[in-house]
Design a protein around this motif. Structure first.
Motif: not given
Length: 207
Positions: A82, A85-86, A124-125, A127-129, A131-132
């Motif tokens: 985690e 990941y980004i 990137i946005s 990917t952030s979603k 990641r959760k």
């Protein structure tokens, strides 16, 4: 020239969905004695460790030099995922842009430059979603050694909502390989390079 343009198109859409139907490739039922994997039960997912004796049916040349990761390594990687990941997506975007610059004559370059920041922001946005949701995705792990002698852990994330395509059992003893909408939506592959403490999208460690 036509092949090059097709490859470039795929390069530009790494997270796109390709194909309309799922095809999951299972190992040959007539193969020799099954390879024993090690299963770790984490808080919200399974971690399946494949031994060096397991012979992948994909990227055979790249994965030919393998090692068996122990539980301590996998638990370490599992915790680092985690965090990195980004960063893996950011490194991919830098490497991709370098590749594009080297082949700029094949593109509408001004248009690519104009859209660069917005496209990177969207990826990137996204990917952030994703990641959760990682904590609940099962993982398959395979150890390999690259041409530089670096130890790498190949990680495949698999999201099984139910027993999709009877994979609930298969995930524990065979590396899931496939194509189509389901596979593109529910699996992701990364490489964690132990000696660098960095994670990359699969196939991008040297770019």
């Amino acid at each position: 020239m036509k092949t090059l343009k097709i490859n470039i198109l795929l390069l530009l859409i790494p997270f796109s969905l390709i194909g309309q139907n799922v095809t999951v490739i299972h190992k040959d039922d007539n193969s020799s004695a099954p390879i024993k994997t090690k299963i770790l039960t984490m808080d919200n997912h399974l971690a399946v460790i494949f031994p060096k004796e397991y012979e992948p049916k994909f990227n055979v040349e790249y994965l030919k030099n393998r090692f068996t990761p122990d539980s301590l390594i996998i638990k370490h990687v599992d915790k680092k995922i985690e965090e990195l990941y980004i960063d893996a997506t950011k490194m991919y975007l830098k490497a991709e842009w370098k590749t594009l610059e080297q082949n700029k004559s094949y593109y509408d370059w001004d248009k690519l430059v104009e859209n660069k920041k917005e496209r990177e922001k969207k990826l990137i946005s996204a990917t952030s979603k994703k990641r959760k949701k990682l904590a609940k995705m099962d993982r398959q792990y395979l150890g390999l050694i690259n041409s530089k002698g670096e130890r790498i852990i190949l990680v495949q994330f698999i999201k099984l909502k139910k027993n999709d395509y009877n994979l609930r059992t298969s995930i524990k003893d065979e590396w899931i390989v496939g194509c189509g909408d389901w596979f593109e939506e529910n699996t992701e592959s990364y490489e964690y390079v132990i000696d660098r403490d960095k994670m990359y999208l699969f196939g991008w460690t040297e770019r």
